[in-house]
Design a protein around this motif. Structure first.
Motif, short mmCIF file in Angstrom:
data_model
loop_
_atom_site.label_atom_id
_atom_site.label_comp_id
_atom_site.label_asym_id
_atom_site.label_seq_id
_atom_site.Cartn_x
_atom_site.Cartn_y
_atom_site.Cartn_z
N GLY A 105 0.80 -1.22 0.00
CA GLY A 105 0.00 0.00 0.00
C GLY A 105 0.83 1.27 0.00
N LEU A 106 0.16 2.36 0.35
CA LEU A 106 0.79 3.67 0.37
C LEU A 106 1.75 3.79 1.55
N SER A 107 2.78 4.58 1.36
CA SER A 107 3.70 4.87 2.45
C SER A 107 3.07 5.90 3.38
N GLY A 108 3.65 6.08 4.55
CA GLY A 108 3.13 7.08 5.47
C GLY A 108 3.19 8.48 4.90
N SER A 109 4.27 8.81 4.21
CA SER A 109 4.39 10.15 3.62
C SER A 109 3.38 10.35 2.51
N GLU A 110 3.08 9.30 1.74
CA GLU A 110 2.07 9.41 0.69
C GLU A 110 0.69 9.62 1.29
N ILE A 111 0.40 8.90 2.36
CA ILE A 111 -0.90 9.07 3.03
C ILE A 111 -1.08 10.50 3.49
N ALA A 112 -0.06 11.06 4.10
CA ALA A 112 -0.13 12.44 4.56
C ALA A 112 -0.30 13.41 3.39
N ARG A 113 0.48 13.20 2.33
CA ARG A 113 0.45 14.12 1.19
C ARG A 113 -0.90 14.08 0.46
N TYR A 114 -1.38 12.87 0.17
CA TYR A 114 -2.64 12.76 -0.56
C TYR A 114 -3.82 13.19 0.29
N SER A 115 -3.78 12.89 1.58
CA SER A 115 -4.85 13.32 2.48
C SER A 115 -4.91 14.84 2.54
N THR A 116 -3.76 15.47 2.61
CA THR A 116 -3.70 16.93 2.66
C THR A 116 -4.23 17.53 1.37
N PHE A 150 -12.34 10.20 -2.67
CA PHE A 150 -10.98 10.06 -2.17
C PHE A 150 -10.49 8.62 -2.34
N ILE A 151 -11.29 7.66 -1.89
CA ILE A 151 -10.90 6.26 -1.99
C ILE A 151 -10.77 5.85 -3.45
N PHE A 152 -11.72 6.27 -4.29
CA PHE A 152 -11.66 5.95 -5.71
C PHE A 152 -10.39 6.52 -6.33
N TRP A 153 -10.07 7.75 -6.01
CA TRP A 153 -8.88 8.41 -6.55
C TRP A 153 -7.61 7.66 -6.13
N LEU A 154 -7.56 7.23 -4.88
CA LEU A 154 -6.40 6.48 -4.41
C LEU A 154 -6.27 5.15 -5.17
N CYS A 155 -7.40 4.52 -5.46
CA CYS A 155 -7.37 3.26 -6.21
C CYS A 155 -6.82 3.44 -7.62
N GLU A 156 -6.91 4.65 -8.14
CA GLU A 156 -6.47 4.92 -9.51
C GLU A 156 -5.00 5.35 -9.59
N LEU A 157 -4.34 5.45 -8.45
CA LEU A 157 -2.93 5.84 -8.47
C LEU A 157 -2.10 4.81 -9.24
N PRO A 158 -1.17 5.26 -10.08
CA PRO A 158 -0.40 4.34 -10.92
C PRO A 158 0.31 3.24 -10.13
N GLN A 159 0.81 3.56 -8.94
CA GLN A 159 1.54 2.57 -8.15
C GLN A 159 0.63 1.53 -7.50
N LYS A 189 -2.99 0.78 -8.92
CA LYS A 189 -4.17 0.38 -9.68
C LYS A 189 -4.10 -1.01 -10.30
N GLU A 190 -2.91 -1.55 -10.55
CA GLU A 190 -2.80 -2.87 -11.18
C GLU A 190 -2.77 -4.02 -10.17
N GLN A 191 -2.77 -3.70 -8.90
CA GLN A 191 -2.76 -4.76 -7.89
C GLN A 191 -4.15 -5.39 -7.78
N GLU A 192 -4.20 -6.71 -7.64
CA GLU A 192 -5.48 -7.41 -7.59
C GLU A 192 -6.31 -6.97 -6.39
N SER A 193 -5.67 -6.73 -5.26
CA SER A 193 -6.42 -6.31 -4.07
C SER A 193 -7.06 -4.94 -4.29
N ILE A 194 -6.38 -4.07 -5.02
CA ILE A 194 -6.92 -2.74 -5.31
C ILE A 194 -8.06 -2.84 -6.32
#
Length: 239
Positions: free
Chosen positions: A19-30, A73-82, A84-89
């Protein structure tokens, strides 16, 4: 949005390994907090040591948004290039759209007049209706496309099983469907047409969908609409 779904989504999106790193979570949430003018608890990284994990940070942030904002927000995160191709996503995105897509205008079903009528006629067929909705959602989301028309086929099969009160596969129901249509005084021409369509439909599924995973994308919408019409006619005539 349901709190349990938010927990499910943020556990996947904040997964330690994929999943997302801690810094990515903070950045995208902001980024989304600024977009919607929402105050969030964890907009900077590193997070406080008192926080159990980054998934908790993401969940706490998501919970501050309103329902449609959470969905976006959740939909947008699912579409992130890093991600979107994961089966769980992909599975998360499908469940997100299945549960909330129509509510928030993200699912626009094909040929709505046909499909909306079919939804109406499926009211008394809950299992078939569930599979029908899953198939349409996959089609609209461009996810698991082979599975989308397999779900539509299963929906049709469940309708026939409920009407005929047996547990036979669809291909083994064709002659009995023809007999029942005859009992209802359906014209021989239409009856024969319907039976022949069922025959070709099951052969198409077995050749291109069920076994070999060879799906022509241009044919998917046609198969969905054809199956919808066949189910609607059968329910109105025999249901």
């Amino acid at each position: 949005m349901d709190s349990h779904f938010i927990t499910y989504a943020t556990d996947i999106l904040g997964d330690t390994q994929y999943g997302l790193s801690g810094s990515e979570i903070a950045r995208y949430s902001t980024e989304f907090a600024v977009k919607y003018n929402v105050a969030i608890p964890y907009g900077t990284y590193p997070f406080p040591k008192s926080l159990p994990n980054k998934r908790t940070a993401l969940r706490s942030n998501v919970e501050k948004f309103a329902g449609e904002q959470q969905f976006q927000f959740i939909f947008w995160l699912c579409e992130l290039p890093q991600l979107k191709e994961q089966e769980s996503i992909k599975t998360l995105k499908l469940r997100l759209l299945t549960n909330y897509g129509k509510q928030y205008g993200m699912i626009n079903i094909p040929n709505s007049s046909i499909v909306e009528e079919t939804y109406h006629w499926l009211n008394g067929y809950p299992k078939a209706s569930e599979k029908y909705n899953e198939g349409l959602t996959k089609f609209e989301a461009n996810l698991f496309e082979r599975s989308s028309i397999d779900d539509i086929r299963l929906s049709f099969e469940l309708v026939v099983k409920q009407i005929l009160k047996n547990d036979k596969s669809l291909e083994n129901q064709i002659s009995e469907v023809g007999s029942k249509l005859k009992e209802k005084d359906v014209s021989p021409e239409l009856r024969n047409m319907y039976v022949k369509l069922m025959d070709y439909f099951t052969k198409y599924q077995n050749t291109y969908v069920k076994h070999d995973d060879r799906v022509n994308k241009n044919e998917i919408e046609y198969i969905i609409e054809l199956t919808s019409l066949m189910m609607k006619f059968l329910i109105k005539t025999l249901g």
